[in-house]
Design an enzyme around this catalytic site. Structure first.
Site, PDB file in Angstrom:
ATOM      1  N   CYS A  90     -83.245  -0.753 -43.648  1.00 33.23           N
ATOM      2  CA  CYS A  90     -84.301   0.118 -44.163  1.00 33.23           C
ATOM      3  C   CYS A  90     -84.758   1.158 -43.131  1.00 33.23           C
ATOM      4  CB  CYS A  90     -85.452  -0.747 -44.685  1.00 33.23           C
ATOM      5  SG  CYS A  90     -86.440   0.085 -45.938  1.00 33.23           S
TER       6      CYS A  90
ATOM      7  N   HIS B 136     -83.386  -5.856 -48.268  1.00 33.87           N
ATOM      8  CA  HIS B 136     -84.232  -6.832 -47.594  1.00 33.87           C
ATOM      9  C   HIS B 136     -83.811  -8.221 -48.053  1.00 33.87           C
ATOM     10  CE1 HIS B 136     -87.399  -4.208 -45.887  1.00 33.87           C
ATOM     11  NE2 HIS B 136     -87.000  -3.387 -46.833  1.00 33.87           N
TER      12      HIS B 136
ATOM     13  N   ARG C 200     -90.558   5.074 -55.569  1.00 34.09           N
ATOM     14  CA  ARG C 200     -90.086   3.982 -54.744  1.00 34.09           C
ATOM     15  C   ARG C 200     -88.942   3.263 -55.461  1.00 34.09           C
ATOM     16  NH1 ARG C 200     -92.736   2.266 -50.356  1.00 34.09           N
ATOM     17  NH2 ARG C 200     -91.950   0.292 -49.567  1.00 34.09           N
TER      18      ARG C 200
END
Lengths: 407, 250
Positions: free
Chosen positions: B95, B195, B129
């Protein structure tokens, strides 16, 4: 109240009653939604003339609101949404349930505070902490700080009761605001390694913190330690809190500060706070199939880390129940930020829809465990006499409902 | 292998680059070595400390914009990571870690910030997002198993010709620019938006990094809970019918 508001409230109450009677739910959310649809200014009307406290933050909202409601309750009736329905519809439902109460204590989801501040003119806003929680829903802490600060600028008359130990909270309080700082401490600093205002690395020393840009820890007006609380002017007294954990002593100190702002005597509020033993199921002890079971809510890494601190040193059997629905946050990466290594040596069962995620985490932490996806089956397989159940939002809600039905 | 040498897994600035479980990646690397009977140690490189250049594998996690920017500035003034990369030591960047190893990051306030230029990519903000489960088909033959993870980011990263994607996206957003691809691989650097942490869900990716660190093939290691989690998450994505193309590979 005008005709429209009264009709809106009546329709909401009717809907809630139908929802409850049909067994669909507690009714507060759907009832509030109906009322708000009929009168969009209802929140303004329902709070006019009342002393309103808005409580927000990532962790501790529900418990702190309950403690404040208990303390303020010594001075008259209090309307409160302590069931945890903390979005607009839940607030409306709480306010319509008791329209005569002179005080209202409203727990508000941190994302909804700006909207609430625009409709309600609260006497007090309590800002507890701002840490990562449901990153998929709430977004980044930096954005939250900006929106809270902007909303507070529009309410200069509102007293802010805030935590000087959380730099994110301090950055969210506008310059010139009326503030009472209550030092509540923090064992979670992962989200504020850098300054929330300028992103330089913060300097920390012995509980104090500061940044080169000028942001620094304000001097607290209230604090607590083992011996009790200390307030402005050296006021000091014992702090008896039935709820476990250091963070609940902190929440209780916040409640004393808020009650004090409303003129409630410290003697009355300390007694009222000490009498709170559970908060909508949280920390509740139940007897289940021959075991003493305590229910604990954990929703994010900061809260879970604090809760493991509460469990440390005990020998209770543990059941971790984790779901991953929208209300829980679908991103469960946070389980990797929790020091589950501390559970080594305990008897542990993981359950819930996302039990496998937790099982992988525990496997890497070196904590042996059983996996039983169905939480009720997990509770049926208990061996130790005392059990702590840690559950996230929807898992906790379902357990509380199920245990209520079983009684 | 190398006698009983202890392998070191460096976690770079865990307090700055550690949003949402990314430190778990280092733990996964350490455990997969230990479960094979090898000695492994985590080295947390804290803010203010020099990044050692002789660790066996490096892990960088995610961060919010501010913390990511500060980490990029600190790494720019530190030669350790650059030297490790030049020496071919494996790096996993997640990320914000991916973003700051690139040439440049534009934040959603419109500011440009220089990255380390170790990855041929540039990052701009996305309008919305990107959140949700990601399934990808590995590119470059590093695994026959699908890449699986959770993304939660606002970055849109464009790869230049020196970097190749880690996977093609079958479901989810991934890098969010141009072709649906996820992550970046360049030299010894492996970067991803996933993640979860990504290595807990993708043991093949963990072992690829470890074999590069150790310099030889490792014995196979099956962890039952990980296999079950992969099956559940890949199954959940399929059940929602959001997968592009075929996903018959495990």
């Amino acid at each position: 109240m005008g005709l429209r508001a009264r009709a809106a409230v009546a329709a909401g109450n009717l809907t809630a009653a139908v929802s409850r009677a049909s067994g669909m739910g507690a009714g507060s959310i759907i009832g509030g939604r109906v009322s708000l649809a009929l009168d969009p200014h209802l929140l303004t009307r329902l709070t006019a003339g009342r002393g309103v406290v808005v409580v927000t933050g990532t962790n501790g909202k529900t418990t702190t609101a309950a403690l404040i409601a208990a303390a303020l309750g010594t001075a008259g009736r209090v309307a409160s949404n302590t069931g945890g329905s903390n979005m607009l519809d839940g607030l409306v439902a709480a306010l319509t349930r008791d329209r005569q109460a002179p005080h209202a204590v409203l727990e508000v989801d941190e994302l909804h505070v700006p909207q609430v501040l625009d409709s309600v003119d609260p006497a007090v806003l309590v800002l507890l902490n701002l840490t990562r929680d449901q990153l998929d829903r709430v977004g980044e802490v930096a954005h939250l700080i900006t929106t809270l600060r902007t909303a507070l600028v529009r309410r200069p008359g509102c007293l802010v009761v805030a935590n000087p130990d959380d730099p994110a909270v301090v950055a969210a309080v506008p310059d010139g605001a009326r503030v009472v700082w209550v030092a509540t401490g923090s064992s979670w600093e992962h989200d504020t390694v850098v300054c929330p205002r300028c992103a330089q690395v913060l300097t920390r020393s012995d509980g104090d913190w500061w940044c080169g840009c000028g942001l620094r820890r304000p001097v607290p007006d209230w604090r607590f330690d083992e011996s009790g609380f200390t307030g402005p002017g050296g006021a000091h007294g014992p702090l008896v809190v039935a709820l476990p954990g250091l963070f609940n002593r902190a929440n209780a100190t916040v409640a004393l500060a808020v009650a004090d702002a409303f003129g409630v005597s410290l003697g009355r509020s300390t007694t009222a706070v000490a009498a709170v033993v559970q908060v909508s199921g949280r920390y509740r002890q139940v007897r289940h199939r021959g075991h003493d079971v305590r229910l604990l809510l954990v929703k994010n890494p900061a809260g879970a880390t604090e809760m493991l601190g509460v469990l440390a040193g005990g020998t209770s059997e543990l059941v971790l129940v984790v779901n991953g629905r929208e209300a829980d946050g679908r991103d469960l990466s946070w389980v990797w930020d929790v020091p589950f290594e501390q559970l080594a040596g305990r008897r542990v069962t993981v359950a819930g829809e996302r039990a496998s995620d937790v099982a992988v985490r525990l496997g890497h932490a070196g904590v042996p465990h059983r996996v039983v996806h169905d939480p009720w089956a997990a509770l049926a397989g208990l061996t130790e006499p005392t059990v702590d159940v840690l559950a996230n939002y929807t898992a906790f809600r379902d357990l509380v409902r199920g245990l209520d039905r079983a009684r | 292998m190398r006698g009983d040498r202890e392998l070191t897994v460096a976690v770079v600035y865990p307090s700055l680059l550690g949003t949402y479980g990314d430190a778990g990646n280092a733990l996964v690397l350490q455990r997969r070595l230990q479960w094979r009977g090898l000695r492994a140690r985590l080295v947390a490189v804290e803010v203010g400390e020099p990044v050692p250049e002789h660790c066996d594998v490096y892990v960088l996690g995610g961060a919010e914009d501010g913390a990511g920017r500060t980490a990029a500035d600190m790494l720019a003034g530190d030669r350790g990571l650059r030297r490790a990369v030049a020496a071919g030591r494996p790096v996993l960047a997640v990320c914000a870690g991916l973003q700051i190893l690139g040439h440049e990051v534009r934040t959603h306030t419109g500011q440009d910030h220089a990255g380390l230029g170790l990855l041929d990519l540039t990052t701009a903000p996305r309008a919305a997002r990107a959140i949700g489960e990601v399934t990808g088909r590995p590119v470059g033959g590093w695994s026959a198993d699908l890449l699986s993870g959770f993304e939660n980011h606002r970055g849109s990263s464009v790869l230049g010709s020196a970097a190749r994607p880690l996977a093609t996206v079958l479901s989810g957003v991934g890098n969010g620019a141009g072709e649906p691809v996820e992550g970046a691989v360049q030299g010894s650097i492996v970067a991803t938006y996933l993640h979860g942490p990504v290595l807990a869900r993708n043991p093949a990716l963990a072992d690829w990094l470890l074999e590069s660190a150790v310099g030889e093939a490792l014995e196979p290691l099956e962890v039952e809970s990980v296999t079950r989690l992969r099956a559940e998450r890949l199954g959940a994505v399929r059940a929602h019918g959001r997968v592009r193309g075929r996903t018959t590979t495990r």
